[in-house]
Design a protein around this motif. Structure first.
Motif, mmCIF file in Angstrom:
data_model
loop_
_atom_site.group_PDB
_atom_site.id
_atom_site.type_symbol
_atom_site.label_atom_id
_atom_site.label_comp_id
_atom_site.label_asym_id
_atom_site.label_seq_id
_atom_site.Cartn_x
_atom_site.Cartn_y
_atom_site.Cartn_z
ATOM 1 N N PHE A 252 0.788 -1.227 0.000
ATOM 2 C CA PHE A 252 0.000 0.000 0.000
ATOM 3 C C PHE A 252 0.826 1.286 0.000
ATOM 4 O O PHE A 252 1.436 1.638 -0.996
ATOM 5 C CB PHE A 252 -0.982 -0.024 1.179
ATOM 6 N N HIS A 253 0.848 2.003 1.159
ATOM 7 C CA HIS A 253 1.459 3.330 1.215
ATOM 8 C C HIS A 253 2.964 3.293 0.979
ATOM 9 O O HIS A 253 3.585 4.330 0.722
ATOM 10 C CB HIS A 253 1.171 3.982 2.578
ATOM 11 N N GLU A 254 3.580 2.108 1.074
ATOM 12 C CA GLU A 254 5.024 2.006 0.837
ATOM 13 C C GLU A 254 5.353 2.079 -0.656
ATOM 14 O O GLU A 254 6.497 2.326 -1.035
ATOM 15 C CB GLU A 254 5.553 0.683 1.402
ATOM 16 N N ILE A 255 4.341 1.854 -1.489
ATOM 17 C CA ILE A 255 4.539 1.802 -2.937
ATOM 18 C C ILE A 255 4.057 3.110 -3.553
ATOM 19 O O ILE A 255 2.925 3.528 -3.329
ATOM 20 C CB ILE A 255 3.772 0.612 -3.542
ATOM 21 N N THR A 256 4.892 3.751 -4.342
ATOM 22 C CA THR A 256 4.546 5.057 -4.901
ATOM 23 C C THR A 256 3.601 4.933 -6.089
ATOM 24 O O THR A 256 3.516 3.887 -6.742
ATOM 25 C CB THR A 256 5.810 5.805 -5.363
ATOM 26 N N ASP A 257 2.900 6.028 -6.376
ATOM 27 C CA ASP A 257 2.011 6.065 -7.540
ATOM 28 C C ASP A 257 2.791 5.852 -8.836
ATOM 29 O O ASP A 257 2.315 5.194 -9.765
ATOM 30 C CB ASP A 257 1.274 7.404 -7.602
ATOM 31 N N LEU A 258 3.989 6.419 -8.911
ATOM 32 C CA LEU A 258 4.812 6.255 -10.110
ATOM 33 C C LEU A 258 5.167 4.784 -10.325
ATOM 34 O O LEU A 258 5.161 4.288 -11.458
ATOM 35 C CB LEU A 258 6.088 7.085 -9.994
ATOM 36 N N SER A 259 5.464 4.088 -9.237
ATOM 37 C CA SER A 259 5.774 2.659 -9.332
ATOM 38 C C SER A 259 4.589 1.894 -9.893
ATOM 39 O O SER A 259 4.755 0.947 -10.679
ATOM 40 C CB SER A 259 6.132 2.100 -7.946
ATOM 41 N N GLN A 260 3.386 2.307 -9.499
ATOM 42 C CA GLN A 260 2.187 1.629 -9.967
ATOM 43 C C GLN A 260 1.920 1.894 -11.446
ATOM 44 O O GLN A 260 1.421 1.024 -12.156
ATOM 45 C CB GLN A 260 0.990 2.069 -9.130
ATOM 46 N N ILE A 261 2.265 3.078 -11.922
ATOM 47 C CA ILE A 261 2.129 3.358 -13.360
ATOM 48 C C ILE A 261 3.027 2.416 -14.151
ATOM 49 O O ILE A 261 2.604 1.795 -15.135
ATOM 50 C CB ILE A 261 2.479 4.828 -13.667
ATOM 51 N N LEU A 262 4.281 2.291 -13.711
ATOM 52 C CA LEU A 262 5.209 1.378 -14.382
ATOM 53 C C LEU A 262 4.722 -0.063 -14.274
ATOM 54 O O LEU A 262 4.804 -0.836 -15.237
ATOM 55 C CB LEU A 262 6.613 1.503 -13.786
ATOM 56 N N ALA A 263 4.189 -0.426 -13.098
ATOM 57 C CA ALA A 263 3.740 -1.801 -12.871
ATOM 58 C C ALA A 263 2.568 -2.164 -13.776
ATOM 59 O O ALA A 263 2.547 -3.242 -14.384
ATOM 60 C CB ALA A 263 3.345 -1.983 -11.407
ATOM 61 N N VAL A 264 1.578 -1.277 -13.864
ATOM 62 C CA VAL A 264 0.401 -1.558 -14.685
ATOM 63 C C VAL A 264 0.785 -1.629 -16.161
ATOM 64 O O VAL A 264 0.338 -2.524 -16.893
ATOM 65 C CB VAL A 264 -0.693 -0.495 -14.449
ATOM 66 N N ALA A 265 1.633 -0.711 -16.617
ATOM 67 C CA ALA A 265 2.093 -0.749 -18.009
ATOM 68 C C ALA A 265 2.867 -2.037 -18.277
ATOM 69 O O ALA A 265 2.704 -2.676 -19.327
ATOM 70 C CB ALA A 265 2.970 0.467 -18.304
ATOM 71 N N ASP A 266 3.691 -2.433 -17.329
ATOM 72 C CA ASP A 266 4.507 -3.642 -17.452
ATOM 73 C C ASP A 266 3.631 -4.884 -17.581
ATOM 74 O O ASP A 266 3.811 -5.701 -18.493
ATOM 75 C CB ASP A 266 5.414 -3.752 -16.224
#
Length: 363
Positions: A252-266
């Protein structure tokens, strides 16, 4: 043209461009030799680190029957791009050609350089936007053996679109594009035999694959071309909100929004790509999987941005199902927007889509 490769990345079928020498008057393997498993073993026994192979022979490696033509009306011949369709296809093909060179150099031990990726990836993303291509254009059919070259470019295109929908500025999006293009650079340190393995990976092989995170982060740790938050996104792009990701199992809060953008695209690009061990999923099967089956692993706002980019079904649309049947959408399914109610061609009754029957594409 020759490409220097580490011995661990050699495959049967590659052809040597140069003699391979040790401390003797004759080479242990002569140039123009087509490599076999036995020849590669000889090189390993003599502790040879790198060799130079003919670039054109790389497509002739083991399982070359998988090396099918790209179904995009784009051909790369004699170093020139031939495109009879849209400009984006040509620019994309050129980007892949240049990215391959980078990847080959990384495999031979050259440290990835973020600055060298700018003239490769930024033009294709900007062209993608100028031509107003839909995200469907990203999901072109490419050979399974080529996924490691296409994936960073495709993921960069998707990440940019997600970032745009989430309100990031163009300058910041350029940073996201660069971070996405380099996030899997550590894959160059994974032996080709593992990258192209058709069978289920062993636990040890999975650990080798997971190690690409640390290798990729080392690539960007000291660069001045990426902001610190982008470097963190590269490190976290395999983390999941429910703690099932790696390398740290953060939540959750340990993971940044930017990381999630890369993760979803990946993940979106990975699922819509052919891999040596599986076929690709359709766009709609992929987004359904990410929205429902993987619920809780990604920030909902990023998934919703992806949904908006792909678009939603409408009544009256003609579609082709995974079974090959043709149908028309006649109603929506409130519980799962990617399983609408359809009427099959030649039938009068409405049919809900369940199980392995899903929409493959819109006609």
């Amino acid at each position: 043209m020759g490409v220097e490769l580490h011995v661990m990345n050699l495959l049967p079928g590659y052809i040597l461009k140069e003699d391979v020498w040790v401390q003797s008057n004759t080479p242990i393997v002569k140039k123009e030799t087509e490599l076999t498993e036995e020849t590669i073993s000889v090189l390993e026994r003599f502790n040879i680190q790198t060799v130079v192979v003919l670039e054109e022979s790389i497509g002739n490696g083991a399982d070359s029957n998988e090396h099918l033509p790209i179904e995009t009306s784009v051909a790369l011949q004699n170093g020139e791009i031939e495109s009879v369709e849209k400009r984006f296809r040509a620019v994309y093909a050129e980007a892949i050609h240049e990215f391959k060179k980078q990847f080959y150099s990384w495999q031979s031990g050259v440290q990835p350089n973020v600055a060298s990726l700018r003239p490769i990836v930024l033009p294709v993303v900007h062209c993608f936007n100028e031509e107003e291509e839909t995200i469907n254009a990203v999901c072109m059919d490419v050979p399974a053996k080529e996924y490691m070259y296409h994936h960073p470019i495709r993921a960069s295109l998707v990440a940019d679109r997600l970032a745009k929908r989430l309100g990031y500025s163009k300058a910041y999006r350029n940073q996201i594009i660069l971070a996405t293009s380099v996030m899997d650079s550590g894959m160059a340190r994974v032996p080709t035999k593992i990258l192209l393995k058709r069978d289920e990976l062993t636990k040890k092989e999975e650990e080798v694959i997971a190690g690409h995170i640390h290798a990729g982060f080392e690539t960007v740790r000291e660069t001045s071309h990426l902001r610190d938050e982008m470097k963190k996104a590269v490190y976290q792009h395999h983390e999941r909100l429910d703690g099932t990701g790696y390398p740290k199992g953060e939540k959750f809060h340990e993971i940044t929004d930017l990381s999630q953008i890369l993760a979803v695209a990946d993940v979106f690009c990975a699922l819509t790509e052919k891999r040596p061990y599986r076929n690709s999923l359709s766009i709609y099967e992929t987004i359904e999987t990410m929205r429902y089956d993987l619920f809780g692993k990604f920030h909902l706002k990023v998934i919703e941005a992806l949904q908006e980019e792909i678009g939603f079904f409408k009544e009256g649309q003609a579609v082709v199902l995974s079974t090959g049947e043709r149908a028309v959408i006649v109603g929506m399914n409130e519980r799962n927007v990617y399983r609408p109610i359809v009427r099959l061609r030649g039938k009068m009754e409405a049919t809900p889509l369940t199980g392995d029957r899903f929409i493959q594409r819109i006609v």
